[in-house]
Design a protein around this motif. Structure first.
Motif, PDB file in Angstrom:
ATOM      1  N   PHE A  35      -1.831  -2.061  -0.106  1.00  0.00           N
ATOM      2  CA  PHE A  35      -1.348  -1.245  -1.225  1.00  0.00           C
ATOM      3  C   PHE A  35      -0.125  -0.436  -0.805  1.00  0.00           C
ATOM      4  N   ALA A  36      -0.125   0.036   0.440  1.00  0.00           N
ATOM      5  CA  ALA A  36       0.973   0.869   0.919  1.00  0.00           C
ATOM      6  C   ALA A  36       2.220   0.062   1.251  1.00  0.00           C
ATOM      7  N   ASN A  37       2.055  -1.126   1.826  1.00  0.00           N
ATOM      8  CA  ASN A  37       3.193  -1.867   2.371  1.00  0.00           C
ATOM      9  C   ASN A  37       3.579  -3.125   1.607  1.00  0.00           C
ATOM     10  N   PHE A  38       2.649  -3.699   0.854  1.00  0.00           N
ATOM     11  CA  PHE A  38       2.981  -4.928   0.129  1.00  0.00           C
ATOM     12  C   PHE A  38       3.345  -4.576  -1.308  1.00  0.00           C
ATOM     13  N   ARG A  39       4.536  -3.974  -1.432  1.00  0.00           N
ATOM     14  CA  ARG A  39       5.063  -3.568  -2.724  1.00  0.00           C
ATOM     15  C   ARG A  39       6.508  -4.040  -2.817  1.00  0.00           C
ATOM     16  N   ALA A  40       6.972  -4.215  -4.042  1.00  0.00           N
ATOM     17  CA  ALA A  40       8.352  -4.658  -4.237  1.00  0.00           C
ATOM     18  C   ALA A  40       9.331  -3.696  -3.577  1.00  0.00           C
ATOM     19  N   ALA A  41       9.031  -2.405  -3.616  1.00  0.00           N
ATOM     20  CA  ALA A  41       9.927  -1.410  -3.024  1.00  0.00           C
ATOM     21  C   ALA A  41      10.029  -1.559  -1.514  1.00  0.00           C
ATOM     22  N   ARG A  42       9.018  -2.151  -0.891  1.00  0.00           N
ATOM     23  CA  ARG A  42       9.033  -2.367   0.552  1.00  0.00           C
ATOM     24  C   ARG A  42       9.503  -3.771   0.926  1.00  0.00           C
ATOM     25  N   VAL A  43       9.152  -4.753   0.122  1.00  0.00           N
ATOM     26  CA  VAL A  43       9.459  -6.150   0.451  1.00  0.00           C
ATOM     27  C   VAL A  43      10.816  -6.575  -0.101  1.00  0.00           C
TER      28      VAL A  43
END
Length: 215
Positions: A35-43
């Protein structure tokens, strides 16, 4: 009517409950991390895509490579490759970039694979705990007879707690696994569109160059 004391039933559930508890902790930890790292804002951050497009249009590939190198996103790794291989034919560049993007997404999804493992193993562990509990319950009856039916009922109840616990952990883990698979598809579409804008710009430049040489 006697109330069900779930906590005491779990404590008496045996080794299976301990294993299922460990699996539940694993599923929770993986879910929170994803939830914290697999987001469009991160990827595939949109701000990076927009800035990269401006640099790509300007032909400032060293600046694009530096921009990509400062980011840890999957999009940045594709942009870094594109900046270093900008002279490749557009179709080759497109194919290679798509391969890198696909690999990046698979790596991200692989980090959620533990959820699938939990969803598979937890109910099996629960079933095993139930079978062992049933064997123990009938073993007690074999030695004590049916004089006290509560011996059998209590043993069966304790055994079935393992199945309930296993399913209670497996169902949320399976739901989270499919949730992140769906998120991967959505992020993949976003990443494809972001890269497509850069490649369309390259195609347009190549087309203009062909028209200019034709005249």
């Amino acid at each position: 009517m006697q109330e069900l004391n779930l906590a005491s039933q779990l404590l008496e559930g045996g080794t299976g409950i301990v294993v299922i508890g460990a699996l539940s902790v694993l599923a929770l930890a993986v879910s929170l991390e994803r939830f914290a790292n697999f987001r469009a804002a991160r990827v595939a951050p949109q701000a990076l895509a927009d800035e990269a497009l401006d640099l790509w249009r300007a032909g400032d590939y060293p600046a694009l490579a530096a921009l990509a190198g400062a980011s840890r996103s999957s999009l940045a790794r594709v942009l870094e490759f594109m900046a270093g291989h900008s002279r490749l034919p557009v179709e080759t560049l497109s194919a290679r970039s798509a391969e890198i993007a696909s690999t990046e997404l698979r790596l991200q999804q692989q980090k959620a694979y533990a959820l699938n493992v939990v969803a598979t193993i937890a109910p099996i562990v629960g079933l095993l705990g139930t079978v062992i509990g049933m064997i123990e319950a009938f073993h007690v009856i074999a030695f004590n007879g049916m004089g006290d039916p509560t011996l059998l009922a209590g043993g069966i109840s304790k055994a079935l707690v393992n199945t309930a616990a296993g399913l209670s952990v497996a169902l949320p883990a399976l739901a989270m696994h499919h949730f992140f698979r769906n998120r991967m598809v959505n992020i993949g579409i976003t990443l494809e569109r972001q890269l497509g804008r850069l490649l369309d710009e390259t195609r347009a430049r190549e087309h203009m160059g062909e028209e200019y040489r034709a005249h």
